[in-house]
Design a protein around this motif. Sequence first.
Motif, PDB file in Angstrom:
ATOM      1  N   ARG A  74     106.816 123.211 -57.793  1.00  0.00           N
ATOM      2  CA  ARG A  74     106.050 124.389 -57.366  1.00  0.00           C
ATOM      3  C   ARG A  74     106.961 125.438 -56.735  1.00  0.00           C
ATOM      4  O   ARG A  74     106.783 126.648 -56.947  1.00  0.00           O
ATOM      5  CB  ARG A  74     104.953 123.967 -56.390  1.00  0.00           C
ATOM      6  N   TYR A  86     108.814 127.313 -59.504  1.00  0.00           N
ATOM      7  CA  TYR A  86     107.968 128.299 -60.172  1.00  0.00           C
ATOM      8  C   TYR A  86     107.684 129.485 -59.268  1.00  0.00           C
ATOM      9  O   TYR A  86     107.661 130.640 -59.723  1.00  0.00           O
ATOM     10  CB  TYR A  86     106.667 127.652 -60.650  1.00  0.00           C
ATOM     11  N   ARG A 109     106.334 132.953 -60.689  1.00  0.00           N
ATOM     12  CA  ARG A 109     105.234 132.386 -61.471  1.00  0.00           C
ATOM     13  C   ARG A 109     104.582 131.261 -60.654  1.00  0.00           C
ATOM     14  O   ARG A 109     104.725 130.090 -60.976  1.00  0.00           O
ATOM     15  CB  ARG A 109     105.752 131.846 -62.800  1.00  0.00           C
ATOM     16  N   ALA A 146     102.484 128.354 -58.934  1.00  0.00           N
ATOM     17  CA  ALA A 146     101.687 127.267 -59.516  1.00  0.00           C
ATOM     18  C   ALA A 146     101.152 126.408 -58.382  1.00  0.00           C
ATOM     19  O   ALA A 146     101.578 125.278 -58.181  1.00  0.00           O
ATOM     20  CB  ALA A 146     102.531 126.454 -60.479  1.00  0.00           C
ATOM     21  N   LYS A 147     100.217 126.955 -57.635  1.00  0.00           N
ATOM     22  CA  LYS A 147      99.718 126.280 -56.449  1.00  0.00           C
ATOM     23  C   LYS A 147      98.774 125.129 -56.787  1.00  0.00           C
ATOM     24  O   LYS A 147      98.715 124.140 -56.063  1.00  0.00           O
ATOM     25  CB  LYS A 147      99.013 127.285 -55.544  1.00  0.00           C
ATOM     26  N   THR A 148      98.021 125.265 -57.860  1.00  0.00           N
ATOM     27  CA  THR A 148      97.030 124.257 -58.202  1.00  0.00           C
ATOM     28  C   THR A 148      97.477 123.435 -59.410  1.00  0.00           C
ATOM     29  O   THR A 148      98.441 123.785 -60.110  1.00  0.00           O
ATOM     30  CB  THR A 148      95.680 124.907 -58.538  1.00  0.00           C
ATOM     31  N   THR A 196      95.788 123.155 -62.119  1.00  0.00           N
ATOM     32  CA  THR A 196      95.516 123.997 -63.280  1.00  0.00           C
ATOM     33  C   THR A 196      96.658 124.968 -63.519  1.00  0.00           C
ATOM     34  O   THR A 196      97.065 125.210 -64.665  1.00  0.00           O
ATOM     35  CB  THR A 196      94.204 124.769 -63.090  1.00  0.00           C
ATOM     36  N   ASP A 197      97.202 125.527 -62.443  1.00  0.00           N
ATOM     37  CA  ASP A 197      98.350 126.419 -62.571  1.00  0.00           C
ATOM     38  C   ASP A 197      99.545 125.697 -63.177  1.00  0.00           C
ATOM     39  O   ASP A 197     100.260 126.240 -64.031  1.00  0.00           O
ATOM     40  CB  ASP A 197      98.750 126.988 -61.204  1.00  0.00           C
ATOM     41  N   LYS A 241      99.087 125.380 -66.850  1.00  0.00           N
ATOM     42  CA  LYS A 241      99.368 126.635 -67.547  1.00  0.00           C
ATOM     43  C   LYS A 241     100.869 126.862 -67.682  1.00  0.00           C
ATOM     44  O   LYS A 241     101.355 127.271 -68.733  1.00  0.00           O
ATOM     45  CB  LYS A 241      98.725 127.802 -66.795  1.00  0.00           C
ATOM     46  N   ARG A 242     101.607 126.610 -66.614  1.00  0.00           N
ATOM     47  CA  ARG A 242     103.060 126.813 -66.657  1.00  0.00           C
ATOM     48  C   ARG A 242     103.717 125.850 -67.654  1.00  0.00           C
ATOM     49  O   ARG A 242     104.643 126.213 -68.375  1.00  0.00           O
ATOM     50  CB  ARG A 242     103.671 126.612 -65.267  1.00  0.00           C
ATOM     51  N   GLU A 292     103.025 127.224 -71.080  1.00  0.00           N
ATOM     52  CA  GLU A 292     103.805 128.440 -71.306  1.00  0.00           C
ATOM     53  C   GLU A 292     105.266 128.131 -71.619  1.00  0.00           C
ATOM     54  O   GLU A 292     105.894 128.788 -72.450  1.00  0.00           O
ATOM     55  CB  GLU A 292     103.733 129.337 -70.063  1.00  0.00           C
TER      56      GLU A 292
END
Length: 244
Positions: A209, A212, A217, A219-221, A223-224, A227-228, A231
């Motif tokens: 985290r 990122y 970018r 990414a705290k959660t 879900t984040d 996504k990363r 990507e």
Amino acid sequence: MPRRRSRCGRAVVRTADETGPPSVAESADRHPRIGVIDDHEISILGVEHMLSTADDLEFAGGAPTVDDLLATTHGVTLAVLDLRLPDGSSPRANVEALHAHGIDTLVYTSAEDPFLVRSAASADVLGVVRKSSPAAVVLEAIRTAARGESVPTMDWAAAIDADESFVVDLSPRQREVLELYASGESAARVAELTYLAVDTVNMYLDRIRVKYANAGRPAKTKTDLYKRAVEDGFLPMPRRDPAS
């Protein structure tokens, strides 16, 4: 031109010939052979038509996925690759799979998703050309890439310029933890699968985290993080609904 319906996608697999791989002597006499990977048959037909106007390039075949092209088409020297495919594969994984078979790659895309373009650029493609470009521009891009030369376009230059900050440098262990955790596993399950302590898994996640966040970018959660991971090509893109 024979046609077959692919079992792996909606597009039709098209091959220029089905005589098996050429001999060394035949390969030396042949022009560059171009394979098209796209789940829209109209895109394959469009490139095939463009190539029919060139006397220094050959259309080798087209398919909706990399696996389909490799299974049905022989002697491909350059792949013209769309970024969104029906098997949910990531651009980076597709480019690496093609490289493993000695095939260079030119990205052919609507470029609506810069994340996907950057993912492909990070895997060392020869260039990026838009589907909206004039046919003469696309054909010249294919001709240049077929010679093993870079294709200088604004989309590709932007992807390369952004690549250093876009792709986060993760260690193999961090990547393994990210892939498992972001795909839905709990920290405890990740610890079990990787033979690590739960505290160690959480430490890896914290470091991921931070990396990122430092790259702009966050990414705290969970879900984040998912996504990363998508990507950056660490996880495959979600499959599209065939009915959509």
